[in-house]
Design a protein around this motif. Structure first.
Motif, mmCIF file in Angstrom:
data_model
loop_
_atom_site.group_PDB
_atom_site.id
_atom_site.type_symbol
_atom_site.label_atom_id
_atom_site.label_comp_id
_atom_site.label_asym_id
_atom_site.label_seq_id
_atom_site.Cartn_x
_atom_site.Cartn_y
_atom_site.Cartn_z
ATOM 1 N N LEU A 1 -29.504 50.168 50.640
ATOM 2 C CA LEU A 1 -29.029 48.829 50.996
ATOM 3 C C LEU A 1 -28.307 48.768 52.347
ATOM 4 C CD1 LEU A 1 -27.848 47.465 47.518
ATOM 5 C CD2 LEU A 1 -29.745 46.631 48.912
ATOM 6 N N PRO A 2 -27.370 49.673 52.651
ATOM 7 C CA PRO A 2 -26.691 49.566 53.948
ATOM 8 C C PRO A 2 -27.663 49.626 55.137
ATOM 9 C CG PRO A 2 -25.528 51.083 52.502
ATOM 10 C CD PRO A 2 -26.831 50.773 51.833
ATOM 11 N N TYR A 3 -28.710 50.420 55.006
ATOM 12 C CA TYR A 3 -29.664 50.563 56.100
ATOM 13 C C TYR A 3 -30.545 49.315 56.225
ATOM 14 C CZ TYR A 3 -28.045 55.318 55.637
ATOM 15 O OH TYR A 3 -27.232 56.431 55.569
ATOM 16 N N LEU A 4 -30.933 48.758 55.103
ATOM 17 C CA LEU A 4 -31.725 47.525 55.131
ATOM 18 C C LEU A 4 -30.899 46.362 55.641
ATOM 19 C CD1 LEU A 4 -33.578 47.935 51.712
ATOM 20 C CD2 LEU A 4 -34.520 48.339 53.990
ATOM 21 N N HIS A 5 -29.662 46.262 55.188
ATOM 22 C CA HIS A 5 -28.783 45.191 55.664
ATOM 23 C C HIS A 5 -28.571 45.298 57.169
ATOM 24 C CE1 HIS A 5 -26.798 44.654 51.424
ATOM 25 N NE2 HIS A 5 -28.056 44.241 51.476
ATOM 26 N N GLY A 6 -28.344 46.513 57.644
ATOM 27 C CA GLY A 6 -28.141 46.699 59.072
ATOM 28 C C GLY A 6 -29.371 46.338 59.875
ATOM 29 N N LEU A 7 -30.531 46.756 59.389
ATOM 30 C CA LEU A 7 -31.772 46.474 60.102
ATOM 31 C C LEU A 7 -32.059 44.978 60.147
ATOM 32 C CD1 LEU A 7 -34.291 47.546 61.503
ATOM 33 C CD2 LEU A 7 -35.338 47.862 59.253
ATOM 34 N N LEU A 8 -31.785 44.281 59.048
ATOM 35 C CA LEU A 8 -32.066 42.845 58.963
ATOM 36 C C LEU A 8 -30.921 41.988 59.472
ATOM 37 C CD1 LEU A 8 -33.766 42.973 55.472
ATOM 38 C CD2 LEU A 8 -34.888 42.246 57.589
ATOM 39 N N GLY A 9 -29.836 42.620 59.915
ATOM 40 C CA GLY A 9 -28.716 41.871 60.494
ATOM 41 C C GLY A 9 -27.969 41.017 59.494
ATOM 42 N N ILE A 10 -27.780 41.532 58.272
ATOM 43 C CA ILE A 10 -27.102 40.740 57.231
ATOM 44 C C ILE A 10 -25.960 41.536 56.611
ATOM 45 C CG2 ILE A 10 -29.053 39.256 56.692
ATOM 46 C CD1 ILE A 10 -29.767 41.147 54.406
ATOM 47 N N GLU B 1 -22.405 42.507 55.404
ATOM 48 C CA GLU B 1 -21.250 41.723 54.975
ATOM 49 C C GLU B 1 -19.984 42.511 55.253
ATOM 50 O OE1 GLU B 1 -19.695 39.289 51.021
ATOM 51 O OE2 GLU B 1 -21.024 41.010 50.787
ATOM 52 N N GLY B 2 -19.071 41.930 56.029
ATOM 53 C CA GLY B 2 -17.829 42.618 56.360
ATOM 54 C C GLY B 2 -18.053 43.735 57.356
ATOM 55 N N PRO B 3 -17.128 44.699 57.420
ATOM 56 C CA PRO B 3 -17.270 45.823 58.349
ATOM 57 C C PRO B 3 -18.541 46.623 58.058
ATOM 58 C CG PRO B 3 -15.043 45.702 57.464
ATOM 59 C CD PRO B 3 -15.864 44.748 56.661
ATOM 60 N N ASP B 4 -19.238 47.002 59.098
ATOM 61 C CA ASP B 4 -20.484 47.754 58.944
ATOM 62 C C ASP B 4 -20.172 49.189 58.519
ATOM 63 O OD1 ASP B 4 -22.942 48.937 59.068
ATOM 64 O OD2 ASP B 4 -23.356 48.444 61.161
ATOM 65 N N PRO B 5 -20.603 49.595 57.319
ATOM 66 C CA PRO B 5 -20.307 50.967 56.865
ATOM 67 C C PRO B 5 -21.012 52.042 57.682
ATOM 68 C CG PRO B 5 -21.847 49.904 55.362
ATOM 69 C CD PRO B 5 -21.381 48.844 56.319
ATOM 70 N N LEU B 6 -21.992 51.624 58.488
ATOM 71 C CA LEU B 6 -22.745 52.595 59.286
ATOM 72 C C LEU B 6 -22.354 52.560 60.758
ATOM 73 C CD1 LEU B 6 -26.304 51.944 57.779
ATOM 74 C CD2 LEU B 6 -24.543 53.515 56.958
ATOM 75 N N ALA B 7 -21.298 51.839 61.078
ATOM 76 C CA ALA B 7 -20.942 51.627 62.483
ATOM 77 C C ALA B 7 -20.651 52.932 63.220
ATOM 78 C CB ALA B 7 -19.742 50.690 62.570
ATOM 79 N N GLN B 8 -20.088 53.904 62.530
ATOM 80 C CA GLN B 8 -19.716 55.155 63.184
ATOM 81 C C GLN B 8 -20.792 56.236 63.071
ATOM 82 O OE1 GLN B 8 -16.938 55.068 64.992
ATOM 83 N NE2 GLN B 8 -16.766 52.949 64.269
#
Length: 251
Positions: A98-107, A109-116
């Motif tokens: 989910l975090p990777y799909l959310h990041g790819l689709l630009g959705i 929620e809140g702070p990006d858990p993959l930002a670092q």
């Protein structure tokens, strides 16, 4: 193509590539083939556009939106819920994607858990997430993945295709692609890869096409010969010229 689909449905994944110049019927062949597919097959498809090389992930985003039934009018929360529900139904073990799909689709929620996360690691895990979904889906039903116009794809989409090409040999997956002759890939040595070439129509076939588009009147024969000569037997160009003649009331 039908033979490759039968093999894929039996658990021997296949790659079929249709190579041809513009206008010779690559997309039409795929369109007609889709119409013959069994309803038991899950079709995932994406199209490239001429500016696609400058737009990262563009065909992949299209494929994911279609797979998760995401509409343009859906807000971010609705999109996240559609993805969550679809993956929960497919396999709860896929929730970690989910975090990777959310990041790819630009959705996100809140702070990006993959930002670092290191960008290359994030890219690799995102690709792996999509591959896992496709392979898991193929356990439920045969999957046909269609990518058109590869000569326009970006590097990220190419990376996904390379990963799928390496992963589907023992899966119920048919990877169907088309492209122009200038496109290059590294799949040619794979035992589950087949390339089909489409050539312009010969005179007899071009005449059959024109007979279907125009009346078979004697006075039209010189025009038909001229159209075949001017188009070089390219079926798309033949149809375009005939349509233009009708639009201009010349016919």
């Amino acid at each position: 193509m039908r033979r490759a689909l039968e093999q894929a449905m039996g658990g021997h994944g296949q790659i079929v590539a249709v190579m041809a110049e513009a206008g010779t019927g690559k997309s039409r062949l795929v369109y007609e083939f889709k119409a013959t597919m069994p309803t038991s097959c899950k079709v995932l498809e994406a199209y490239s556009v001429s500016h696609g090389k400058a737009s990262a992930w563009l065909p992949v985003l299209e494929l994911l939106r279609d797979y998760f039934a995401i509409a343009d009018t859906d807000d971010a929360a609705t999109r996240r819920e559609k993805i969550r529900a679809a993956l929960a139904a497919l396999d709860p073990a896929l929730q970690d994607t989910l975090p990777y799909l959310h990041g790819l689709l630009g959705i996100v929620e809140g702070p990006d858990p993959l930002a670092q996360m290191d960008p290359q690691v994030k890219r690799r895990r995102t690709l792996d997430a999509i591959k896992r979904i496709v392979l898991r889906e193929s356990l439920n039903q045969p999957v046909v993945v269609i990518f058109e116009d590869l000569h326009w794809i970006d590097d990220q989409t190419q990376a996904l295709l390379d990963l799928l090409a390496d992963s589907i040999a023992n899966a119920r997956v048919l990877l169907l692609v088309n492209y122009r002759p200038e496109y290059r890939h590294e799949w040619g040595s794979k035992s589950h890869y087949v390339q089909l070439g489409l050539n312009p129509l010969g005179r007899e076939s071009a005449e059959e096409l024109l007979a279907a588009l125009l009346e078979d009147a004697v006075e039209l024969r010189p025009l038909k010969r001229l159209i075949i000569e001017r188009t070089g037997g390219n079926p798309f160009f033949i149809e375009e010229i005939v349509q233009a003649l009708f639009d201009e009331s010349a016919l």
